[in-house]
Design a protein around this motif. Structure first.
Motif, mmCIF file in Angstrom:
data_model
loop_
_atom_site.group_PDB
_atom_site.id
_atom_site.type_symbol
_atom_site.label_atom_id
_atom_site.label_comp_id
_atom_site.label_asym_id
_atom_site.label_seq_id
_atom_site.Cartn_x
_atom_site.Cartn_y
_atom_site.Cartn_z
ATOM 1 N N ALA A 146 -23.349 2.970 -2.783
ATOM 2 C CA ALA A 146 -23.319 3.301 -4.210
ATOM 3 C C ALA A 146 -22.108 4.168 -4.542
ATOM 4 N N PHE A 147 -21.825 5.146 -3.699
ATOM 5 C CA PHE A 147 -20.674 6.044 -3.893
ATOM 6 C C PHE A 147 -19.375 5.247 -3.933
ATOM 7 N N THR A 148 -19.239 4.290 -3.016
ATOM 8 C CA THR A 148 -18.017 3.481 -2.953
ATOM 9 C C THR A 148 -17.883 2.582 -4.169
ATOM 10 N N ASP A 149 -18.960 1.862 -4.472
ATOM 11 C CA ASP A 149 -18.897 0.862 -5.541
ATOM 12 C C ASP A 149 -18.807 1.481 -6.927
ATOM 13 N N LYS A 150 -19.496 2.584 -7.139
ATOM 14 C CA LYS A 150 -19.614 3.131 -8.486
ATOM 15 C C LYS A 150 -18.704 4.331 -8.753
ATOM 16 N N LEU A 151 -18.106 4.902 -7.698
ATOM 17 C CA LEU A 151 -17.197 6.031 -7.907
ATOM 18 C C LEU A 151 -15.817 5.764 -7.335
ATOM 19 N N VAL A 152 -15.724 5.519 -6.045
ATOM 20 C CA VAL A 152 -14.409 5.438 -5.395
ATOM 21 C C VAL A 152 -13.553 4.338 -6.014
ATOM 22 N N LYS A 153 -14.134 3.169 -6.203
ATOM 23 C CA LYS A 153 -13.360 2.048 -6.736
ATOM 24 C C LYS A 153 -12.829 2.329 -8.130
ATOM 25 N N GLY A 154 -13.558 3.109 -8.902
ATOM 26 C CA GLY A 154 -13.151 3.378 -10.283
ATOM 27 C C GLY A 154 -12.502 4.726 -10.490
ATOM 28 N N LEU A 155 -12.192 5.443 -9.419
ATOM 29 C CA LEU A 155 -11.608 6.779 -9.520
ATOM 30 C C LEU A 155 -10.223 6.697 -10.179
ATOM 31 N N ILE A 156 -9.969 7.587 -11.124
ATOM 32 C CA ILE A 156 -8.722 7.571 -11.890
ATOM 33 C C ILE A 156 -7.911 8.823 -11.569
ATOM 34 N N LEU A 157 -6.617 8.636 -11.329
ATOM 35 C CA LEU A 157 -5.697 9.749 -11.096
ATOM 36 C C LEU A 157 -5.066 10.162 -12.419
ATOM 37 N N ASN A 158 -5.110 11.435 -12.739
ATOM 38 C CA ASN A 158 -4.444 11.984 -13.917
ATOM 39 C C ASN A 158 -3.096 12.559 -13.481
ATOM 40 N N LYS A 159 -2.095 11.687 -13.424
ATOM 41 C CA LYS A 159 -0.782 12.021 -12.865
ATOM 42 C C LYS A 159 -0.133 13.211 -13.576
ATOM 43 N N GLU A 160 -0.178 13.206 -14.892
ATOM 44 C CA GLU A 160 0.474 14.267 -15.657
ATOM 45 C C GLU A 160 -0.161 15.628 -15.367
ATOM 46 N N GLN A 161 -1.485 15.635 -15.250
ATOM 47 C CA GLN A 161 -2.164 16.898 -14.989
ATOM 48 C C GLN A 161 -1.807 17.422 -13.592
ATOM 49 N N ALA A 162 -1.773 16.533 -12.609
ATOM 50 C CA ALA A 162 -1.418 16.953 -11.247
ATOM 51 C C ALA A 162 -0.003 17.530 -11.221
ATOM 52 N N GLU A 163 0.907 16.883 -11.919
ATOM 53 C CA GLU A 163 2.290 17.353 -11.933
ATOM 54 C C GLU A 163 2.430 18.641 -12.734
ATOM 55 N N ARG A 164 1.591 18.819 -13.743
ATOM 56 C CA ARG A 164 1.618 20.045 -14.541
ATOM 57 C C ARG A 164 1.224 21.253 -13.686
#
Length: 471
Positions: free
Chosen positions: A382-400
């Motif tokens: 469930a963790f893989t299918d419902k979270l990991v696959k859909g995980l989104i990176l917020n590039k601007e926030q990380a760089e900020r």
């Protein structure tokens, strides 16, 4: 038809539900252990049944069991393996007797179903198939239950490994996709030198794979079977060829690679193989919950936390706060892994509680190991299918966050020295300036050299920043 029928065992008469395939000893266990209302897991029923089926085949081949009785036992076992008669396995996993009640539940169900196959009614005064003499021939609770524990885990083992590898593979995909994004590393939950998001997430995948290797190593010990040791390891009442034939037959029936034990006494006295495997499960669980916690931290926010990641929204997060969405799959994984760690503690304590020729704590060890397998497979899937696959990176926030990180000055240590670096970091933090601004303001480096040394992506490769290698 009356509601009950009368069955007998060595202690006397017992009233058993009229249509129950089980008999007196199972009924006594139901009455003696009304603890949780739980029943044996399918993995345990399957493993005990394949033992009984294989024993019938072996004894038929050895000429020790009448062919008609053996064939009826085999047919009854095949029905159970196909998913029938599950409602007749009724003994609570919290019980005593090393699992005698479990063993007799299986013996009685198979015997009574075999009698029906032979045309004999459940309430017949004399029945050709006896649960002890025929279904349990050359067996004891003391060698069948340890064998069933091993087989039950191995039955789900390939599924477990595939589920965990799938999770690792999905993290690898994210790591590759995000490898160009540089972010602030964190140690002690404080700012640290830069890392690439791909490095951070790739390490999660590697941790899972290292734990998979530990599980595979631990599972090898479970393949060594002590079936044939009978009551105390000596093999009393078993044919000399019984042990070897059973291991060969179980391998053929289950498709699982199994080995003969080189010491049947040890295989009955010690539960170390089960305890070792349980510990490997615990090790996987603690790493998975660490990873889940990292995701929860990185996804904290969305406006007042780190917010470098966003978990896919799968359900509303609050009954009172509109619009709130929580990392529920990561929280679920935490709780599931905590449960597995607790199960492992029970297995470990039961493992050390054996005395002399037998460990009487096997019923709950079997239950917990089967539960650990089910919980880890279901939770990780469930963790893989419902979270990991859909995980989104917020590039601007990380760089900020990275741009504000005063610890970038660490890369300048070989050039300006640790003390000057500390001064720069403190000044940058106090005046809300970048490291670059402060170094130039203090005249510690030329702008061209500074820009080269503060290349955050190059920092993630390691080595010395801004210093040419000697020729």
């Amino acid at each position: 038809m009356t509601e009950y029928r009368i069955e007998k065992d060595s202690l006397g008469e017992v009233r058993v539900p009229a249509n129950a395939l089980y008999a007196a000893q199972t009924q006594r266990a139901v009455e003696n252990f009304p603890i949780t209302g739980m029943k044996p897991y399918p993995a345990f029923i399957w493993s005990m049944t394949v033992i009984k089926r294989t024993a019938a085949v072996v004894h038929k081949e050895l000429g020790l069991l009448d062919a008609n009785i053996a064939d009826a036992i085999i047919q009854a076992a095949d029905e159970i393996l196909a998913g029938q008669h599950r409602e007749h396995f009724v003994v609570d996993p919290f019980q005593a007797g090393a699992g005698t009640s479990h063993n007799m539940n299986v013996n009685e169900v198979i015997a009574n179903r075999a009698n029906q196959i032979l045309g004999v009614a459940l309430d017949a005064p004399k029945k050709p198939v006896n649960p002890n003499d025929h279904v349990n021939m050359a067996q004891s609770t003391n060698d069948t239950i340890p064998t069933a524990i091993r087989l039950g885990v191995l039955w789900k083992f390939d599924e477990l490994i595939a589920t965990l590898q799938n999770c690792a593979d999905e993290f690898k995909k994210k790591a590759q996709e995000w490898d160009g994004v540089v972010k602030s590393g964190r140690t002690h939950l404080q700012d640290a030198v830069p890392v690439r998001m791909g490095q951070e997430v790739g390490a999660w995948a590697k941790a899972i794979e290292r734990n998979i290797e530990k599980l595979k190593f631990a599972a090898e010990g479970l393949r060594r079977l002590g079936i044939g040791g009978t009551a105390a390891g000596s093999g009393l009442n078993a044919h000399p060829e019984y042990h070897a034939r059973m291991v060969k037959g179980l391998t053929a029936l289950t498709g699982i690679t199994l080995y003969e034990s080189d010491d049947l006494f040890e295989s009955m006295q010690s539960m170390q193989d089960a305890v070792f495997f349980s510990a490997a499960m615990r090790n996987m669980a603690q790493d998975l919950t660490r990873i889940a916690n990292d995701i929860r931290l990185l996804a904290s926010g969305p406006t007042t936390g780190l917010a470098e990641l966003t978990c896919p929204p799968v359900q509303p997060g609050s009954s009172i706060m509109p619009g709130k969405v929580n990392p529920v799959l990561a929280e679920m994984l935490n709780q599931s892994m905590y449960h597995i760690m607790g199960c492992d503690l029970t297995v470990m304590m039961c493992g050390q509680a054996g005395q002399l020729e037998l460990n009487v704590m096997m019923p709950i060890m079997a239950h917990n190991l089967n539960e650990m397998m089910l919980v880890m497979i279901g939770a990780v899937r469930a963790f893989t299918d419902k979270l990991v696959k859909g995980l989104i990176l917020n590039k601007e926030q990380a760089e900020r966050w990275l741009a504000k990180n005063p610890i970038l000055v660490t890369a300048l240590n070989p050039i300006i020295g640790y003390n000057n670096g500390a001064m720069v970091a403190k000044k940058a933090l106090a005046e809300n300036k970048s490291v670059r601004e402060v170094v130039l303001e203090l005249g510690l480096m030329k702008e061209e050299d500074l820009d080269k040394a503060l290349d955050a992506y190059e920092m993630t490769k390691g080595g010395l920043q801004g210093i040419a290698a000697g020729g």
